[in-house]
Write a protein that holds these residues in place. Sequence first.
Motif, PDB file in Angstrom:
ATOM      1  N   UNK A  96     -34.156  -7.123  34.015  1.00  0.00           N
ATOM      2  CA  UNK A  96     -34.742  -5.763  34.827  1.00  0.00           C
ATOM      3  C   UNK A  96     -35.534  -4.895  36.198  1.00  0.00           C
ATOM      4  N   UNK A  97     -36.841  -5.901  35.410  1.00  0.00           N
ATOM      5  CA  UNK A  97     -37.875  -5.911  36.054  1.00  0.00           C
ATOM      6  C   UNK A  97     -38.040  -6.652  37.533  1.00  0.00           C
ATOM      7  N   UNK A  98     -36.989  -7.518  37.533  1.00  0.00           N
ATOM      8  CA  UNK A  98     -36.720  -8.098  38.742  1.00  0.00           C
ATOM      9  C   UNK A  98     -36.246  -6.628  39.646  1.00  0.00           C
ATOM     10  N   UNK A  99     -34.402  -6.803  38.833  1.00  0.00           N
ATOM     11  CA  UNK A  99     -33.743  -5.694  39.788  1.00  0.00           C
ATOM     12  C   UNK A  99     -34.267  -4.201  39.763  1.00  0.00           C
ATOM     13  N   UNK A 100     -35.525  -4.133  40.165  1.00  0.00           N
ATOM     14  CA  UNK A 100     -35.913  -1.992  39.707  1.00  0.00           C
ATOM     15  C   UNK A 100     -36.869  -3.104  41.434  1.00  0.00           C
ATOM     16  N   UNK A 101     -37.247  -4.041  41.472  1.00  0.00           N
ATOM     17  CA  UNK A 101     -37.834  -4.754  43.056  1.00  0.00           C
ATOM     18  C   UNK A 101     -37.155  -4.125  44.123  1.00  0.00           C
ATOM     19  N   UNK A 102     -35.382  -3.943  43.708  1.00  0.00           N
ATOM     20  CA  UNK A 102     -34.868  -4.404  44.761  1.00  0.00           C
ATOM     21  C   UNK A 102     -34.493  -2.657  45.095  1.00  0.00           C
ATOM     22  N   UNK A 103     -35.201  -1.560  44.580  1.00  0.00           N
ATOM     23  CA  UNK A 103     -35.125  -0.158  44.522  1.00  0.00           C
ATOM     24  C   UNK A 103     -36.491   0.279  44.970  1.00  0.00           C
ATOM     25  N   UNK A 104     -37.005  -0.796  45.718  1.00  0.00           N
ATOM     26  CA  UNK A 104     -38.175  -0.194  46.340  1.00  0.00           C
ATOM     27  C   UNK A 104     -38.504  -0.016  47.423  1.00  0.00           C
ATOM     28  N   UNK A 105     -37.434  -1.113  47.768  1.00  0.00           N
ATOM     29  CA  UNK A 105     -37.017  -1.765  49.612  1.00  0.00           C
ATOM     30  C   UNK A 105     -38.267  -2.420  50.005  1.00  0.00           C
ATOM     31  N   UNK A 106     -39.475  -2.865  49.384  1.00  0.00           N
ATOM     32  CA  UNK A 106     -40.224  -4.010  49.491  1.00  0.00           C
ATOM     33  C   UNK A 106     -39.884  -5.606  49.531  1.00  0.00           C
ATOM     34  N   UNK A 107     -39.539  -6.030  51.097  1.00  0.00           N
ATOM     35  CA  UNK A 107     -38.919  -7.446  50.798  1.00  0.00           C
ATOM     36  C   UNK A 107     -40.687  -8.059  51.675  1.00  0.00           C
ATOM     37  N   UNK A 108     -41.000  -8.560  50.484  1.00  0.00           N
ATOM     38  CA  UNK A 108     -42.329  -9.371  51.192  1.00  0.00           C
ATOM     39  C   UNK A 108     -41.544 -10.901  51.291  1.00  0.00           C
ATOM     40  N   UNK A 109     -40.833 -11.805  50.978  1.00  0.00           N
ATOM     41  CA  UNK A 109     -40.368 -12.963  51.539  1.00  0.00           C
ATOM     42  C   UNK A 109     -38.889 -12.912  52.248  1.00  0.00           C
ATOM     43  N   UNK A 110     -40.088 -13.565  53.481  1.00  0.00           N
ATOM     44  CA  UNK A 110     -39.641 -13.969  54.775  1.00  0.00           C
ATOM     45  C   UNK A 110     -38.829 -15.044  54.718  1.00  0.00           C
TER      46      UNK A 110
END
Length: 81
Positions: free
Chosen positions: A30-44
Amino acid sequence: MLEANQRRRRHEASHKCDECGQTFTAIFSLRRHAQSHTGVRPFVCSIPGCRQAFFNQSDCRRHEKSTKRHKGLSHTVSVSP
């Protein structure tokens, strides 16, 4: 797709995303999934010429290993496991 996830589960999904309602069996998921809602994508992606970004490192590594996603780009970066 959510129905397929429900059928594969061995444990009851007791953790629910407040944002979209998706359920998870582990709080980590759930915590990992919640990151998808932030819009932040730090791994390029580290492949020169590819600017795809991801919200978690494992998705980025899987993408970097894919040669078909990098047609026409130099795929010389070695990705450590």
